[in-house]
Write an enzyme that holds these catalytic residues in place. Sequence first.
Site, PDB file in Angstrom:
ATOM      1  N   ASP A 184       0.833  -1.195   0.000  1.00 56.31           N
ATOM      2  CA  ASP A 184       0.000   0.000   0.000  1.00 56.31           C
ATOM      3  C   ASP A 184       0.872   1.251   0.000  1.00 56.31           C
ATOM      4  O   ASP A 184       2.050   1.218   0.378  1.00 56.31           O
ATOM      5  CB  ASP A 184      -0.919   0.009   1.222  1.00 56.31           C
ATOM      6  CG  ASP A 184      -1.969  -1.082   1.151  1.00 56.31           C
ATOM      7  OD1 ASP A 184      -2.267  -1.540   0.033  1.00 56.31           O
ATOM      8  OD2 ASP A 184      -2.483  -1.483   2.212  1.00 56.31           O
ATOM      9  N   VAL A 185       0.278   2.358  -0.386  1.00 56.47           N
ATOM     10  CA  VAL A 185       1.046   3.586  -0.563  1.00 56.47           C
ATOM     11  C   VAL A 185       1.738   4.006   0.738  1.00 56.47           C
ATOM     12  O   VAL A 185       2.866   4.523   0.706  1.00 56.47           O
ATOM     13  CB  VAL A 185       0.135   4.714  -1.109  1.00 56.47           C
ATOM     14  CG1 VAL A 185      -0.984   5.037  -0.118  1.00 56.47           C
ATOM     15  CG2 VAL A 185       0.937   5.967  -1.423  1.00 56.47           C
TER      16      VAL A 185
END
Length: 903
Positions: free
Chosen positions: A459-460
């Site tokens: 995930d970012v």
Amino acid sequence: MLILLSGQNPAHVQKFASHRSCPGPRARTPQRCAARREEKSRSSGGKLPQVDLALQQLLGLGRTPNQDEVSEILSVELGKWKENPRHATVILSSLARLRLPHTAKQVLTSMLAKSVEANVFHYSAAISACEKGGQWQLALGLLSSMLDMRVIPNEISYSSAISACEKGEQWQRALELLGSMPDMRLMLNEISYSAAISACEKGGQWQLALGLLSSMPDMRVIPNEFSYNAAISACEKGGQWQLALGLLSSMPAASVIPDEISYSAAISACEKGGQWQLALELLSSMPDMRLMLNEISYSAAISACEKGGQWQLALELLSSMPDMRVIPNEISYNAAISACSKSGQWHQALALLSKIPAAGATAWGSVLLSMAMSGNRELQASTMESLRLQWLESASRIARYPSGENYSFGGFRVLLESDGLFAVFKPAGITTEKLVARLSQALLSEGHPGDITGSSRLDVETSGVLPLVFGPESSAVGRWLTVQFAARQVAKEYICLCAGQILGPKGTKGEIDNPLQVLKTGGAGTSMLKSVWSASGKVARTQYEVLEVFQQPLPALVNEGDAIMMLLVRPLTGRTHQIRSHLAGIGRPIVGDGDYGGLQAPWCRRVLLHCWRLSLMDLNCRRFQPEAPFPTDLLETLQYLGYNPIDAMGLLARFGVGGGGATPLQADLKRVTESNVIEVPKDVLTMVVEATRLGEEERKEIMMHLRECLAEPQGKRWRRMYAGLVLAEELLKFGAPELLVETSEGRHFDLVQRLSLLEKFECTSDMRVQNMVRTKASALRAEAVPRLETAAESSEPTGKSASSSRSPTTTNCGSSTTSTSASSSGFSYNSRPEPKAQMILNGIVSVGHCEDTDSDSDTDANAPKKAVAYRTEKKHDPPPPAKAAGRVESAPQKPAEFDLLGM
């Protein structure tokens, strides 16, 4: 009815409802009449010959030309465009059709610079080019500049801009444009409405989509099939299968005939909601509606059967597709294979794989996982080995960046590299896709092919290890990586901080096994996805261990008794947001994770989740285990909580990461196999042999290292291979009895198979080396077979070793299982498999230990041998009574031979 289904009208929709009447007709002006004549002329004619040359020259500039190049090409044409604006319209429409938004914008700029009038059709064509080219910012910029140039936008201009926002996942901007059309005295129509509803669908805003659909009659706009389809699709992505079916059933009453897209979206909604019966009913009703069945509707129905555990129905649907003149595609086959695999019907899944011309790695991984979950771990290992060898042999070249460990590449730190495979440290704040794009660009700038792909993502806001492949996903290394992830053969470990009631003291362990379903919500990119606990979701398992508890008073903690805990987390499955959703579901969300109710505090700048170790095998069967140290922001947070950063690094060293170097056992193993000597010192061998008596984890580490040594693909490292043979000999003679039992049952790897392969070892550059390795392997195999047979016969039926007799005390924590046993360093491994039937791998017995390790198939000796086949049990005349009673082999239940790879 739609208003009741969607709840109250949101503000965006209420604005449209306030305009209850259509705007009055606009005054007819000479400019508007000229524009209408041009539109009629444009629609009746084709491309003008005199603009063909200019168009070809513009296309030769590429996708992003500069302004001077475009102006030079149009210098002659612009004078003609003043007299006949239709020439410009043809050029801009062609650029829109070819998806060249930047060129279209430069053409408009050149026209304005030479005082060539740009009308609404020119601007609309340029905006359409931006929409088709995925440039929503350019589209909005052109739309706003029209008024500055005293060009009044029309319905086509706005509809194209709304569609551009829809494709760019900008649902808020799409609704703003739709809401401003009445103020511009523009007629709202079904095209603009459908584009706005589709934008809401992509943004996960199913309530807004239903609200827009319900407001259309009030604006005297009749919904069409596109409007309904977008709304049904929005409900499907939002997990609202009941609303999707309600919309489908209401279409005839609104004089809208459902089409194939309507039914396919409704079937997909039922699939996501676990309603396989309804999905089949919809599929069967399509012919009655005179709708053509297609691969999309079939694939959705097969997937619904897969989720419902109805593998027989999935196979029936797949087999019926040709009768309905529908050709099954890869998605259809993969859904059916997954249905069979999840139900333990891996034989059926293998039969389907043989029908696919080029079976994907994901499908193979699904079958391999089914084999393991059905207790056929030996078969799984042999099949994976066959795939590895097949892909390794087919690889024309394996790229490798010429550098060592811990260097910078494209601005990112490389943690570890192997043939065709490398791992980088992904910092928080960048998406996996952007990171891969930057690395690809860095490769191109250095003159190398820019193909970099991966089979997993972070995930970012998650930092840590990210494995990547030099080459496309279809490359040998790419497929090998994909099949390991799909078969759950990749071990990952995360460090995170979570807040809530204390799970237990340091060392407390637990497992969360609630199914998860991914839904679309608001936001952009991956933030629009949210994983929720759902009985109709996919299987998800997460293990955790409490590493530290911070109980000091913190203003951010709300409830009395709450604390912040540092956890070691091992996801055993790979669902979207799995760790975040599972921890939030038991009331301990990750600190900084606002999407899942996590603690928000000034000292926490992101979701405190860090992937610090990953373990898999490279294509040459060597262990690939990159490790990422704590990032600075996580160390600063720990220091704020009163935890010494030095202690944090020591905590990682406890698990074998960071500056602590190799463990003593790892050092001894390297002294045995990396010293480039034939006569290995006896004292070093003795230390490794004695380590087999320490416990199961030590034996796993030894056998994993031995497997890598015996799988060396290159003759130039023959000394390491030969040292592995020496080590294997010592382990067979003097190793712990538990090691022989585990090896006989195939728990680590198939030693007999490896030795059989080494009997055919080739080293054309030095025949003495070739003969030495072959002789050693042959002698060791002759010694290994009876020893492993004896160990298998003497093992208990339960197959438990002394080291696995510890049973921690467990208590329930919601839907998780909590254990208060001592912490364990290292990865979790699957339980020991039971011995199964013998198999033949490329003409060599791969599992089962008997005197004869050659192929015993009944096929003709000259016929091509199959990659993996069951082997019929040999009949001895007469069979030894003592051995017949104690054999661990079982007669195969399937035919004598079963081809797995179709080689």
